[in-house]
Design a protein around this motif. Structure first.
Motif, PDB file in Angstrom:
ATOM      1  N   TYR A  45      -0.548  83.432  86.401  1.00 22.68           N
ATOM      2  CA  TYR A  45       0.296  81.639  86.832  1.00 22.68           C
ATOM      3  C   TYR A  45       1.534  82.460  87.167  1.00 22.68           C
ATOM      4  CZ  TYR A  45      -3.633  79.180  85.089  1.00 22.68           C
ATOM      5  OH  TYR A  45      -4.666  78.609  84.488  1.00 22.68           O
ATOM      6  N   ASP A  46       2.167  82.230  88.255  1.00 28.44           N
ATOM      7  CA  ASP A  46       3.649  81.707  88.535  1.00 28.44           C
ATOM      8  C   ASP A  46       4.336  81.621  87.656  1.00 28.44           C
ATOM      9  OD1 ASP A  46       4.056  79.408  88.566  1.00 28.44           O
ATOM     10  OD2 ASP A  46       3.767  79.462  91.228  1.00 28.44           O
ATOM     11  N   THR A  47       5.542  81.809  87.765  1.00 27.73           N
ATOM     12  CA  THR A  47       7.028  81.113  86.655  1.00 27.73           C
ATOM     13  C   THR A  47       6.997  79.702  86.311  1.00 27.73           C
ATOM     14  OG1 THR A  47       8.623  81.277  88.515  1.00 27.73           O
ATOM     15  CG2 THR A  47       8.240  83.197  86.724  1.00 27.73           C
ATOM     16  N   LYS A  89       7.395  78.155  74.616  1.00 23.64           N
ATOM     17  CA  LYS A  89       6.787  79.183  73.876  1.00 23.64           C
ATOM     18  C   LYS A  89       7.022  79.918  75.533  1.00 23.64           C
ATOM     19  CE  LYS A  89       5.605  77.775  69.643  1.00 23.64           C
ATOM     20  NZ  LYS A  89       4.237  78.278  68.569  1.00 23.64           N
ATOM     21  N   ILE A  90       5.550  79.494  76.554  1.00 24.59           N
ATOM     22  CA  ILE A  90       5.397  80.345  77.172  1.00 24.59           C
ATOM     23  C   ILE A  90       6.294  80.596  78.153  1.00 24.59           C
ATOM     24  CG2 ILE A  90       3.883  80.454  79.545  1.00 24.59           C
ATOM     25  CD1 ILE A  90       1.855  78.094  77.952  1.00 24.59           C
ATOM     26  N   GLN A  91       7.606  79.476  78.784  1.00 23.89           N
ATOM     27  CA  GLN A  91       8.098  80.135  79.197  1.00 23.89           C
ATOM     28  C   GLN A  91       8.809  80.733  78.972  1.00 23.89           C
ATOM     29  OE1 GLN A  91       9.823  75.934  79.949  1.00 23.89           O
ATOM     30  NE2 GLN A  91       8.649  75.647  82.759  1.00 23.89           N
ATOM     31  N   VAL A 126      -2.126  84.406  76.628  1.00 27.42           N
ATOM     32  CA  VAL A 126      -1.139  84.163  77.027  1.00 27.42           C
ATOM     33  C   VAL A 126      -0.008  85.367  77.170  1.00 27.42           C
ATOM     34  CG1 VAL A 126       1.036  82.509  78.667  1.00 27.42           C
ATOM     35  CG2 VAL A 126      -1.797  81.492  76.823  1.00 27.42           C
ATOM     36  N   ILE A 127       0.069  85.851  78.034  1.00 25.24           N
ATOM     37  CA  ILE A 127       1.015  87.103  78.075  1.00 25.24           C
ATOM     38  C   ILE A 127       1.842  87.315  79.434  1.00 25.24           C
ATOM     39  CG2 ILE A 127       0.758  90.114  78.401  1.00 25.24           C
ATOM     40  CD1 ILE A 127      -1.996  89.518  76.927  1.00 25.24           C
ATOM     41  N   PRO A 128       3.039  87.441  78.932  1.00 22.09           N
ATOM     42  CA  PRO A 128       4.074  87.485  80.080  1.00 22.09           C
ATOM     43  C   PRO A 128       4.670  88.413  80.754  1.00 22.09           C
ATOM     44  CG  PRO A 128       5.308  87.690  78.571  1.00 22.09           C
ATOM     45  CD  PRO A 128       3.675  87.437  77.828  1.00 22.09           C
ATOM     46  N   ILE A 129       4.237  88.016  82.311  1.00 21.46           N
ATOM     47  CA  ILE A 129       4.584  89.998  83.492  1.00 21.46           C
ATOM     48  C   ILE A 129       5.640  89.644  83.718  1.00 21.46           C
ATOM     49  CG2 ILE A 129       3.664  89.895  85.842  1.00 21.46           C
ATOM     50  CD1 ILE A 129       1.619  88.503  85.622  1.00 21.46           C
ATOM     51  N   GLN A 130       6.201  90.608  83.277  1.00 19.68           N
ATOM     52  CA  GLN A 130       7.766  91.476  83.534  1.00 19.68           C
ATOM     53  C   GLN A 130       7.484  92.581  84.351  1.00 19.68           C
ATOM     54  OE1 GLN A 130       8.895  92.142  79.292  1.00 19.68           O
ATOM     55  NE2 GLN A 130       9.611  89.457  79.315  1.00 19.68           N
ATOM     56  N   ASN A 131       9.240  92.804  85.114  1.00 18.71           N
ATOM     57  CA  ASN A 131       9.073  93.857  85.576  1.00 18.71           C
ATOM     58  C   ASN A 131       9.693  94.508  84.796  1.00 18.71           C
ATOM     59  OD1 ASN A 131      11.279  93.086  85.538  1.00 18.71           O
ATOM     60  ND2 ASN A 131      11.585  92.092  87.828  1.00 18.71           N
ATOM     61  N   LYS A 132      10.322  95.999  85.353  1.00 20.39           N
ATOM     62  CA  LYS A 132      10.537  97.063  84.324  1.00 20.39           C
ATOM     63  C   LYS A 132      12.385  96.434  84.106  1.00 20.39           C
ATOM     64  CE  LYS A 132       9.252 101.164  86.706  1.00 20.39           C
ATOM     65  NZ  LYS A 132       8.918 102.284  87.578  1.00 20.39           N
ATOM     66  N   GLY A 138       6.105  86.145  86.073  1.00 17.88           N
ATOM     67  CA  GLY A 138       4.642  85.351  85.461  1.00 17.88           C
ATOM     68  C   GLY A 138       4.218  85.185  84.376  1.00 17.88           C
ATOM     69  N   HIS A 139       2.915  84.362  84.301  1.00 22.38           N
ATOM     70  CA  HIS A 139       2.125  84.368  83.145  1.00 22.38           C
ATOM     71  C   HIS A 139       0.823  85.171  83.366  1.00 22.38           C
ATOM     72  CE1 HIS A 139       5.865  82.802  81.531  1.00 22.38           C
ATOM     73  NE2 HIS A 139       5.691  81.486  82.393  1.00 22.38           N
TER      74      HIS A 139
END
Length: 906
Positions: A45-47, A89-91, A126-132, A138-139
């Motif tokens: 999922y996107d943000t 919490k997800i955001q 639910v795991i957040p997707i992060q860059n460096k 996203g999620h």
């Protein structure tokens, strides 16, 4: 506007794809080829929460047929399971783990369309997707359907709990033995093996022989020679200072990471084994007792209808052989079959009753019939409460029965001897000062009832009490001396003073020689003392009776010959007489003397019945008013003296009583005939009244009267106050016997020259209302004939005597008569021919009239049968009617009686 929104969405998509490409390039995310085949659902999922990608597992789990229906279209934050708190919490980028029931019916209401309608147990992370730089791009949603796993875990947990509950209920423990470490550990409960206990430590507390067996079992399990083993071993309990028994089952297990273990259970069976031993001991003792006492134990199965019995000769002592009801009945004595069968039928019907009876049995092991007592009780019931099994015992009591019979016979003979000779046995205890006596009226014939000296003094004659008191005082002083004396006694059982002879002896003494117990007998000498007087009186009575009977026989000779002389003489004159008036006069004289002769014979028969004590009485309901009228009508013609008036006192129009009708008439008729004989002028009055729950009949006359000194002789046998009057002198004696036999009283009031009143009172039921019942047995049973010409009425006369048949033939000469000379011939004629009526003599050769009547009634219920016999007793009448006769006529029969049978109309 729409173009602007579409452009923005496409820009977001392009930006998201660029970010994802960057992450893939940096190896932060799985490649497409990897994540699409992972065994879990992966959603990207996107943000803003828009679904941008999902793998095959997610598509399959959600039941989505086409990914394009959900990708770039559904928003995670619009899910019915995401509230505001979870969204924040997800955001914020928190790692979130969720497990809940995922209801597709709820999802289908607007979130997305799935072809599922069921509910699953849904696990999601639910795991957040992060860059460096840590920016959330996203999620990622990692999902899985864990329904089957959770249910398996639940069942496993429930099974474990159930197993533990069962083990706790059974007081069972479990243990594990590490083969490599050679140590025990506890799995559940309190086994005898403690945690980390070595096999050597266990050896010290179990029975040596059991340890050897245990090691052998372990060896077979370790070498995989067997899968399971079982052993019962003994372990020493220090608190009880004795061995306890434990039952252990064990198996080899390699399920724990391939590690070889022996897993076993332990159950304390000490009480069970002890109880088993006690049970075996009891069974052994029971078997021994049953064999020694000849007892059979049996069970009866109501459903199979078979017996299972132990120590039973009926099944050859084979307890595993079932016995049928028929096999049991075959060994029962024929006379006992009935009540044994009743007991078996009661069990077969499932009745809740106890069985208890005694019968005789004989098997091939018995030389004679054996007496057995059989007892049983309901033992098992079905769901409806019906008995389906009985249990009980049977004991051979033949020896006991024989002893009891012998003892009973001896006791009976002894009691009979004591009672016959009027003797009692007594025992006196000096210390308790009490008598124990058998067959003694003083203690009301109760041997177990103690009697005091005062009781004997109370019953003694006043003149004899001193003698008794002295004797008792001597016994209380322990005088060692025999004694004998005579005294008079009267208890509530005696009507007069009894003369008793007492004899006693010392039967037990103390160390000093003093008597402490006396035994003796008391003999009632009253009968023997009275016997001489009774014999003397009997002798006088016998002599008087002999004189009276001699006089009676002489009188009977005269009384019988007198009417017989008239009958014979006028019968001869009647043959040669041609004058009708003279013939009628002769016939009237013959008829009168016939009646007199018949009355004399009836008096003699009644006297015979009285002498033998079989005077018959047949109570029936009848109208005494009617009887009074009948007697008045019968006597009226006999009063030919114009100076005598005849009155009747009939106070009730219809008064019904329950008495013997014929006997009452007989008594009343005796009063009337005596009054007619003795009254020369004045009047005769007959009547009745109700008094004291009974009926009182009387006849009053103004005849010659009876002197007072002779009135006591009036009701005696063979007594005639006027030797010149006709009669036997038995009428009033018979009347007295009839009245007193019915519980009544009879008497007279008389004054010489003024007249007499004879009366009788008899207790009975009285009804003074109308009653439609008919008491005349003849009228009840009278069978009528249709009005038919005399020649057409066929009459069968069963009579073996030629003279009697000739008499009937002449009386009924206008009718169609057929004769049978015995009962067999009469039965055959009725069977093969048609008759309108049968006149049946009761006493005939070959087959009598009663038996012939019964056989006729077997195939012909309608034909009228009239008993015509010389047997004139009431019992003969009853027997005839019970056999099937419709009426009864006693010989000598009159022509009018026969013709009346044919004149009755329906």
């Amino acid at each position: 506007m729409k173009q602007s929104e579409a452009k923005t969405c496409d820009d977001n998509k392009a930006s998201f794809e660029n970010d994802m490409s960057e992450l893939l390039h940096e190896r932060i995310l799985f490649t497409e080829s990897v994540y699409s085949h992972l065994p879990m659902g992966i959603e990207i999922y996107d943000t803003k929460g828009i679904l941008r990608s999902m793998n095959n597992r997610a598509q399959q789990m959600y039941g989505v047929d086409d990914r394009d229906m959900v990708i770039n279209k559904i928003n995670l934050f619009d899910s019915p399971y995401v509230d505001e708190e979870l969204k924040m919490k997800i955001q914020s980028g928190e790692d979130i783990f969720l497990e809940f029931e995922y209801d597709f019916a709820r999802v289908n209401q607007g979130y997305f369309t799935s072809h599922y309608q069921n509910t699953i147990i849904y696990e999601a992370k639910v795991i957040p997707i992060q860059n460096k730089q840590g920016t959330i791009l996203g999620h990622m949603l990692l999902t899985n359907d864990v329904t089957a796993t959770k249910e398996a875990d639940y069942r496993t947990e429930e099974s474990k709990k159930n197993l533990e509950m069962a083990m706790e209920t059974a007081n069972m423990s479990s243990w594990v033995y590490d083969i490599h470490k050679k140590t025990f550990n506890t799995l559940y409960g309190n086994p005898i093996t403690q945690d980390d206990m070595t096999i050597e430590e266990l050896q010290k507390q179990i029975f040596p022989q059991d340890y050897t067996l245990l090691m052998q079992l372990f060896s077979r399990l370790i070498n995989k020679e067997t899968q399971k083993e079982q052993i019962t071993l003994r372990s020493y309990d220090k608190s009880e200072k004795q061995y306890r028994y434990y039952e252990s089952r064990m198996r080899l297990s390699t399920e724990h990471r391939g590690k070889p273990l022996i897993i076993g259970t332990q159950l304390d069976v000490t009480e069970k084994i002890r109880m088993t031993k006690k049970t075996q001991d009891l069974l052994a003792k029971r078997e021994l007792a049953m064999k020694v006492n000849d007892i059979v134990h049996w069970d009866f199965d109501v459903l199979t209808q078979k017996f299972e019995s132990y120590n039973d000769p009926v099944n050859n002592y084979a307890s595993d052989k079932l016995i049928t009801v028929e096999e049991y009945q075959n060994v029962i004595h024929p006379d006992d079959q009935s009540f044994v069968n009743d007991a078996i039928q009661s069990m077969l019907s499932g009745q809740k009753i106890n069985i208890d009876f005694t019968c005789r049995m004989q098997t091939k092991y018995d030389d004679s019939w054996q007496y057995c007592t059989v007892t049983g009780i309901p033992f098992e019931y079905n769901e409806n409460g019906e008995v389906i099994r009985f249990t009980g015992v049977r004991q051979n009591i033949s020896k006991l029965h024989q002893l009891n019979e012998e003892l009973k016979e001896r006791n009976y003979k002894m009691e009979l001897t004591f009672k016959t000779i009027g003797m009692s046995y007594w025992d006196f205890n000096v210390e308790s000062k009490q008598f124990r006596a058998f067959n003694d009226p003083v203690n009301d014939y109760q041997p177990e009832k103690p009697t005091l000296p005062a009781d004997y003094l109370t019953a003694a004659h006043p003149d004899d009490t001193e003698q008794i008191r002295k004797t008792i005082e001597n016994m209380l002083q322990g005088t060692n001396k025999e004694f004998s004396f005579q005294y008079r006694s009267r208890t509530k059982w005696d009507q007069e003073w009894q003369t008793l002879v007492v004899t006693g002896i010392p039967s037990e003494t103390d160390k000093k020689g003093n008597a402490i117990r006396y035994t003796g007998i008391t003999f009632n000498n009253t009968k023997w003392e009275n016997m001489a007087q009774e014999l003397k009186e009997m002798k006088e009575k016998a002599e008087l009776s002999d004189r009276l009977k001699s006089a009676f026989l002489a009188n009977m000779s005269h009384e019988i010959r007198t009417p017989l002389n008239a009958i014979v003489g006028f019968s001869e004159l009647l043959v040669d007489c041609n004058d009708p008036d003279e013939k009628a006069e002769y016939w009237q004289i013959i008829e009168s003397n016939n009646e007199l002769l018949l009355r004399l014979i009836n008096d003699i028969l009644d006297l015979s019945k009285i002498e033998s004590g079989i005077l018959e009485r047949k109570p029936e309901k009848f109208s005494i008013s009617q009887v009074c009228d009948e007697l008045y009508t019968m006597i009226q013609p006999k009063i030919t003296n114009p100076d005598v008036e005849f009155y009747q006192d009939n106070p009730y129009p219809d008064c019904w009583v329950c008495l013997d009708r014929n006997r009452l008439k007989q008594v009343w008729m005796n009063f009337l005939t005596n009054a007619v004989k003795c009254t020369r002028s004045g009047y005769i009055k007959m009547g009745y009244s109700t008094e004291k729950d009974g009926i009182r009949i009387y006849v009053k006359d103004t005849g010659v009267g009876i002197p007072e000194k002779l009135q006591s002789q009036v009701f005696g046998r063979f007594q005639k106050l006027n030797d010149f009057a006709q009669g036997t002198g038995l009428g009033l004696a018979i009347s007295k016997a009839i009245v007193e036999g019915a519980g009544g009283k009879i008497g007279l009031f008389s004054e010489l020259g003024a007249g007499s009143t004879f009366w009788a009172w008899v207790p009975c039921e009285i009804h003074k209302q109308e009653c439609s019942e008919q008491s005349d047995l003849f009228s009840k049973q009278q069978t009528t004939l249709d009005e038919t010409d005399e020649k057409d009425i066929r009459v069968l006369v069963a009579e073996d005597n030629d003279s009697n048949y000739s008499l009937v033939w002449h009386m009924l000469k206008d009718y169609n008569l057929t004769r049978a000379v015995n009962g067999i011939e009469a039965v055959e004629k009725v069977r093969n021919e048609k008759f309108d009526i049968v006149l049946m003599d009761l006493k005939m050769p070959i087959m009598g009239g009663l038996e012939a009547t019964r056989k006729i009634r077997e195939f012909n219920k309608e034909i009228p049968i009239v008993a015509l016999t010389a047997n004139a007793f009431d019992s003969d009448r009853t027997n005839a009617l019970e056999a099937g006769c419709n009426a009864f006529l006693a010989k000598p029969v009159k022509k009018k009686q026969l013709l009346d049978l044919f004149s009755m109309k329906e």
